[in-house]
Design an enzyme around this catalytic site. Structure first.
Site, mmCIF file in Angstrom:
data_model
loop_
_atom_site.group_PDB
_atom_site.id
_atom_site.type_symbol
_atom_site.label_atom_id
_atom_site.label_comp_id
_atom_site.label_asym_id
_atom_site.label_seq_id
_atom_site.Cartn_x
_atom_site.Cartn_y
_atom_site.Cartn_z
ATOM 1 N N TYR A 1 -9.484 -18.177 -14.603
ATOM 2 C CA TYR A 1 -8.273 -17.630 -15.224
ATOM 3 C C TYR A 1 -8.480 -17.418 -16.727
ATOM 4 O O TYR A 1 -7.949 -16.477 -17.315
ATOM 5 C CB TYR A 1 -7.066 -18.539 -14.959
ATOM 6 C CG TYR A 1 -6.793 -18.709 -13.485
ATOM 7 C CD1 TYR A 1 -6.113 -17.727 -12.766
ATOM 8 C CD2 TYR A 1 -7.247 -19.833 -12.796
ATOM 9 C CE1 TYR A 1 -5.878 -17.866 -11.409
ATOM 10 C CE2 TYR A 1 -7.019 -19.985 -11.433
ATOM 11 C CZ TYR A 1 -6.339 -18.994 -10.738
ATOM 12 O OH TYR A 1 -6.122 -19.130 -9.399
ATOM 13 N N VAL B 1 -3.766 -23.339 -8.409
ATOM 14 C CA VAL B 1 -4.032 -23.064 -9.821
ATOM 15 C C VAL B 1 -5.258 -23.810 -10.304
ATOM 16 O O VAL B 1 -5.685 -24.787 -9.702
ATOM 17 C CB VAL B 1 -2.833 -23.461 -10.734
ATOM 18 C CG1 VAL B 1 -1.638 -22.590 -10.454
ATOM 19 C CG2 VAL B 1 -2.489 -24.931 -10.572
ATOM 20 N N CYS B 2 -5.810 -23.346 -11.411
ATOM 21 C CA CYS B 2 -6.924 -24.023 -12.063
ATOM 22 C C CYS B 2 -6.306 -25.124 -12.905
ATOM 23 O O CYS B 2 -5.399 -24.850 -13.687
ATOM 24 C CB CYS B 2 -7.623 -23.052 -13.007
ATOM 25 S SG CYS B 2 -9.337 -22.813 -12.671
ATOM 26 N N GLY B 3 -6.809 -26.308 -12.800
ATOM 27 C CA GLY B 3 -6.174 -27.348 -13.585
ATOM 28 C C GLY B 3 -4.928 -27.800 -12.886
ATOM 29 O O GLY B 3 -3.834 -27.866 -13.434
#
Lengths: 182, 165
Positions: free
Chosen positions: A41, B50-52
């Site tokens: 991202y 999600v990332c994190g």
């Protein structure tokens, strides 16, 4: 049920001379990014942030801070430490750009080739990463981020307020323009 | 505070529990951590896209929690098989507890259970004597980060409830 809290997190570590800054020093809007070089991202946001700086030159500057989530991204920490090794040589942004443009090549061998491509000494930088010479700096950024409410990557703060919107160019332009108007 | 369905309030004794922590049936609960602050992180489900992710973030922040001698326990209604796969995938080493049978019983006892049948996204910080020191409910889709937890632990340290080791 108790009403959920919609948190407006604020940056608690002010931008200082120790930060990596890109753009006009007197820009009225400062975007602080907490990023992880191995996070897809962040990689997706990278060209948009670059374009944002180009389209709003003089209005916005970008500060980059390390936020490696190492348990998920095995190369994130070494990439951050390599960027800081480049930073102490005055070459942070070149390394930053290379890392985001080569997110699938962050293993030690490719990273070393990248450092060489940029005209920096791969053996010296490799040794600094190996002995974690810059780990304290990376950790300091990370902890400051945690304390400021960074909840994943990328997290952006626009003039100290956490940006909870998207990372597409129109979202970023709108956030910066709104901050410039206030 | 008076709402019987609300998240447990500060000053209340934290309800004790034990829950399965590993597939071999080993259980863990509050009592094991008496004398240390405990952070309960109720969350809706493993595998958020999600990332994190919240739990992955807490693993990365573990040295900060440990500087207050705090234990962190993640709790959702997922089974321990799901937890194990999730923990392996995200590199999570702290316990993820399976509030699976009877479903959501611990989440309910803290007022952190939703009508949708998941744990709410809620953080509860418990002091070394087993009393709720701070708690906060968050929207399901928002990763609350760790700043609220660390602020609560810091207040405990300042008031002398926690000695920093």
């Amino acid at each position: 049920m108790t009403t959920p809290l919609q948190v407006t997190a604020r940056l608690r570590t002010p931008v200082s001379g120790a930060d990596h800054v890109r753009g006009a020093t007197d820009a009225p809007v400062t975007v602080v990014e907490y990023g992880d070089f191995q996070c897809q991202y962040c990689g997706a946001a990278y060209p948009n942030l670059t374009e944002l700086l180009r389209q709003r030159e003089g209005t916005v500057r970008l500060v980059y801070r390390y936020f490696p989530i190492a348990n998920v991204h095995p190369y994130a920490e070494s990439a951050a430490e390599a960027a800081e090794a480049a930073g102490v040589r005055g070459r942070f942004w070149e390394m930053h750009d290379w890392l985001y443009e080569h997110q699938d090549q962050l293993d030690p061998v490719h990273l070393s080739l990248g450092v060489e491509q940029l005209g920096m000494p791969p053996d010296d930088i490799g040794a600094e990463v190996e002995r974690h010479a810059h780990a304290d700096r990376v950790r300091r950024d990370f902890v400051g981020g945690i304390r400021s409410g960074v909840n994943g990557t990328p997290t952006l703060f626009v003039n100290d307020v956490r940006h909870d919107g998207g990372y597409a160019l129109p979202d970023l332009l709108a956030a910066v323009d709104a901050a410039a108007d206030t | 505070m008076t709402d019987p369905n609300g998240l447990i309030g500060p000053g209340r004794p934290a309800p004790d529990f034990t829950l399965p922590a590993t597939p071999d049936g080993r259980r863990t609960g509050l009592r094991e951590y008496r004398g240390r602050p405990v952070v309960l992180a109720f969350y809706p489900a493993d595998w958020s896209p999600v990332c994190g992710d919240q739990m992955a973030l807490y693993q990365s922040a573990m040295p900060e929690f440990e500087s207050y001698r705090a234990a962190v326990l993640g709790i959702s209604v997922d089974s321990f098989w799901s937890h194990r796969a999730f923990a392996e995938n995200q590199g999570i080493e702290f316990p993820l507890l399976a509030d699976f049978e009877p479903k959501g019983a611990v989440a309910r006892s803290y007022g952190a259970y939703t009508r949708g049948g998941e744990a709410a996204r809620a953080l509860v910080v418990i002091d070394p004597d087993g009393v709720v020191a701070w708690r906060q409910l968050y929207p399901q889709e928002v990763n609350p980060g760790a700043d609220g937890i660390l602020d609560a632990l810091e207040r405990m340290r300042v008031s002398g409830e926690v000695r920093v080791g």
